[in-house]
Design an enzyme around this catalytic site. Structure first.
Site, mmCIF file in Angstrom:
data_model
loop_
_atom_site.group_PDB
_atom_site.id
_atom_site.type_symbol
_atom_site.label_atom_id
_atom_site.label_comp_id
_atom_site.label_asym_id
_atom_site.label_seq_id
_atom_site.Cartn_x
_atom_site.Cartn_y
_atom_site.Cartn_z
ATOM 1 N N ASP A 60 -18.346 40.164 -43.494
ATOM 2 C CA ASP A 60 -17.663 40.091 -44.957
ATOM 3 C C ASP A 60 -18.790 39.617 -45.979
ATOM 4 O O ASP A 60 -18.758 40.243 -47.195
ATOM 5 C CB ASP A 60 -16.785 38.920 -45.011
ATOM 6 C CG ASP A 60 -15.702 39.292 -43.608
ATOM 7 O OD1 ASP A 60 -14.686 39.894 -43.803
ATOM 8 O OD2 ASP A 60 -15.992 38.568 -42.578
ATOM 9 N N HIS B 78 -11.681 35.771 -40.987
ATOM 10 C CA HIS B 78 -12.288 37.295 -41.094
ATOM 11 C C HIS B 78 -10.788 38.069 -41.199
ATOM 12 O O HIS B 78 -10.219 38.682 -40.269
ATOM 13 C CB HIS B 78 -13.121 37.556 -39.909
ATOM 14 C CG HIS B 78 -13.271 39.047 -39.990
ATOM 15 N ND1 HIS B 78 -14.164 39.706 -40.594
ATOM 16 C CD2 HIS B 78 -13.070 40.110 -38.902
ATOM 17 C CE1 HIS B 78 -14.341 41.053 -40.325
ATOM 18 N NE2 HIS B 78 -13.342 41.096 -39.196
HETATM 19 N N1 LIG Z 1 -15.390 40.258 -36.806
HETATM 20 C C1 LIG Z 1 -15.910 41.190 -36.987
HETATM 21 O O1 LIG Z 1 -16.412 41.329 -38.235
HETATM 22 C C2 LIG Z 1 -15.445 42.406 -36.288
HETATM 23 C C3 LIG Z 1 -16.040 43.740 -36.746
HETATM 24 C C4 LIG Z 1 -15.848 45.037 -36.127
HETATM 25 C C5 LIG Z 1 -14.942 44.814 -34.774
HETATM 26 N N2 LIG Z 1 -14.585 43.526 -34.297
HETATM 27 C C6 LIG Z 1 -13.687 43.479 -33.218
HETATM 28 O O2 LIG Z 1 -14.542 43.544 -32.053
HETATM 29 C C7 LIG Z 1 -13.928 44.048 -30.999
HETATM 30 C C8 LIG Z 1 -14.730 44.918 -30.175
HETATM 31 O O3 LIG Z 1 -14.660 46.324 -30.863
HETATM 32 P P1 LIG Z 1 -15.454 47.504 -30.303
HETATM 33 O O4 LIG Z 1 -15.393 48.615 -31.455
HETATM 34 O O5 LIG Z 1 -16.782 47.256 -29.767
HETATM 35 O O6 LIG Z 1 -14.262 47.915 -29.069
HETATM 36 P P2 LIG Z 1 -14.169 48.989 -28.109
HETATM 37 O O7 LIG Z 1 -12.974 49.158 -27.636
HETATM 38 O O8 LIG Z 1 -15.283 49.908 -28.532
HETATM 39 O O9 LIG Z 1 -14.881 47.934 -26.811
HETATM 40 C C9 LIG Z 1 -14.423 46.840 -26.470
HETATM 41 C C10 LIG Z 1 -14.913 46.906 -24.865
HETATM 42 O O10 LIG Z 1 -14.419 45.295 -24.552
HETATM 43 C C11 LIG Z 1 -14.299 45.560 -23.371
HETATM 44 N N3 LIG Z 1 -13.263 44.601 -22.848
HETATM 45 C C12 LIG Z 1 -11.989 44.388 -23.298
HETATM 46 N N4 LIG Z 1 -11.431 43.281 -22.808
HETATM 47 C C13 LIG Z 1 -12.632 42.485 -21.956
HETATM 48 C C14 LIG Z 1 -12.746 41.315 -21.374
HETATM 49 N N5 LIG Z 1 -11.818 40.584 -21.007
HETATM 50 N N6 LIG Z 1 -13.860 40.926 -20.834
HETATM 51 C C15 LIG Z 1 -14.906 41.907 -21.148
HETATM 52 N N7 LIG Z 1 -15.013 43.125 -21.940
HETATM 53 C C16 LIG Z 1 -13.707 43.421 -22.204
HETATM 54 C C17 LIG Z 1 -13.670 46.918 -23.130
HETATM 55 O O11 LIG Z 1 -13.540 47.534 -21.642
HETATM 56 C C18 LIG Z 1 -14.142 47.896 -24.034
HETATM 57 O O12 LIG Z 1 -15.417 48.363 -23.480
HETATM 58 C C19 LIG Z 1 -12.432 44.215 -31.677
HETATM 59 O O13 LIG Z 1 -11.632 43.208 -31.291
HETATM 60 C C20 LIG Z 1 -12.749 44.655 -33.107
HETATM 61 O O14 LIG Z 1 -11.642 44.535 -33.739
HETATM 62 C C21 LIG Z 1 -14.686 42.235 -35.168
HETATM 63 O O1 LIG Z 2 -10.918 45.560 -39.550
HETATM 64 C C1 LIG Z 2 -11.039 45.575 -38.151
HETATM 65 O O2 LIG Z 2 -10.207 45.688 -37.515
HETATM 66 C C2 LIG Z 2 -12.370 45.609 -37.747
HETATM 67 C C3 LIG Z 2 -13.444 44.796 -38.251
HETATM 68 O O3 LIG Z 2 -12.894 43.400 -38.064
HETATM 69 C C4 LIG Z 2 -13.731 44.967 -39.929
HETATM 70 O O4 LIG Z 2 -13.798 44.040 -40.507
HETATM 71 O O5 LIG Z 2 -14.406 46.004 -39.960
#
Ligand SMILES: NC(=O)c1ccc[n+]([C@@H]2O[C@H](COP(=O)([O-])OP(=O)(O)OC[C@H]3O[C@@H](n4cnc5c(N)ncnc54)[C@H](O)[C@@H]3O)[C@@H](O)[C@H]2O)c1
Ligand SMILES: O=C(O)C[C@H](O)C(=O)O
Length: 328
Positions: free
Chosen positions: A162, A190
């Protein structure tokens, strides 16, 4: 003399963000070009995920990174987190098109209870934990509460995406370089309720607020653009942000470990009661980092508009916390 390797755990290592972050950690972009690392990678104990993880490991090996002195694959947090110095908790279910972050709460909360407990049992007592998996603030809160023997300050949530989004919007609006913007901050959760605040920001010493001088743009364009950027990316790509999220996680950990030279950055940290945010709430604040510790920027003026925005994002976080109280 070369430095002692540090152990870095990454969960969800075979996911989108995992694929965008591991190569950068291994090349030294997170902890410095002189810091050897051992990667301890955690994925769910399902054949498909473990197989995909093996593929990522093969690619890491094929890069022959000089700083990468070990790679481990795990399916159990108790082995993955053994003696780790850094833990990037990314693995969880991402949002799909049309979903709000709150819907993820129930699905992902149990993951962070189990991982908090595992960190509590086996991680280094100085472990630096960054929660990326959404809803990031509340997941970090859950992990912290599930790890009572670790210092609270070791747990943080990612608000840096953000923060970086806000920097980019301000640079575009003012026609100035991102690198010249100082003292930007994002308060709160967030989520679309976050409050990106450029009232204190400067560019080469000049006030950004004075430069922009447009409260309507702030309220009707800037805040919704930054707040809803995640959803806009999901709508455009069909999947959630990955490279920019990985980049923000690198920025967060690098600054925490190596310092910011007095520059402000935003981190989600457990409140100690500052700015009226109740103790333990995992809240985005302006911080500076030095010597491996973050320090909250205190004494900022909170005007009526800002207080209103802070109240909204705090209320959302308190509702999320209440929704997981039975798990803690
Ligand atoms: N905070 C932020 O700014 C932000 C930004 C983008 C994404 N995210 C979040 O990050 C997370 C991951 O996103 P992504 O795009 O990599 O998802 P993705 O689905 O591509 O990958 C997630 C991975 O986590 C694994 N996983 C699920 N549960 C698990 C556990 N208990 N232990 C270990 N591994 C586990 C899955 O098998 C998968 O491979 C999501 O929750 C997404 O919303 C947060
Ligand atoms: O918005 C989402 O679900 C993914 C991530 O937290 C983002 O801000 O891009």
């Amino acid at each position: 003399m070369s430095k002692k390797p540090v152990r870095v755990a990454v969960t969800g290592a075979a996911g989108q963000i995992g694929y965008a972050i591991l190569f950068r950690i291994a090349s030294g972009e997170m902890l410095g070009k002189d810091q050897p690392v051992v990667l301890s990678l955690l994925e769910v104990p399902m054949e498909k995920a473990q197989q995909a993880l093996q593929g990522v490991i093969m690619e890491l090996q094929d890069c022959a990174f000089p700083l990468l002195v070990g790679i481990e694959a795990h399916s159990d947090p108790l082995t993955a987190f053994k003696d780790v110095d850094y833990a990037l908790l990314i693995g969880s279910r991402p949002r799909g098109p049309g979903m709000e972050r709150a819907e993820l709460l129930a699905v992902n909360a149990e993951i962070f209870t189990a991982q908090g407990k595992a960190l509590d049992k086996v991680a280094s007592r100085n472990v630096k934990v960054l929660v990326v998996g959404n809803p990031a603030n509340t997941n970090a809160y859950i992990a912290m509460k599930s790890a009572p023997s670790l210092p609270r300050k070791n747990f943080t949530a990612m608000l840096r995406l953000d923060h970086n989004r806000a920097l980019s919007q301000i640079a575009a609006k003012t026609g100035k370089a991102v690198a010249d913007i100082e003292k930007m901050t994002v308060w709160g959760n967030h989520s679309p309720t976050m409050y990106a605040d450029y009232r204190f920001a400067t560019i080469k010493g000049e006030s950004v607020k004075t430069m922009i001088n447009d409260e309507v743009w702030n309220k009707d364009t800037f805040l919704p653009t930054v707040g809803k950027r995640g959803a806009a990316i999901i709508a455009a790509r069909g999947v959630s942000s990955a490279a920019s999220a990985a980049n923000a996680a690198i920025d967060h950990m690098r600054d925490w470990a190596l310092g910011t030279n007095g520059k402000w950055v935003t981190m989600g940290i457990p409140s100690d009661g500052q700015y009226g945010i109740p103790k333990d709430t995992m809240f985005g604040f302006a911080v500076t980092c030095e010597g491996g510790e973050y320090k909250l920027v205190e004494g900022l003026e909170v005007d009526a508009f800002s207080q209103e925005r802070i109240n909204v994002t705090l209320k959302e976080l308190q509702d999320e916390q209440a929704g997981v109280a039975h798990l803690l």
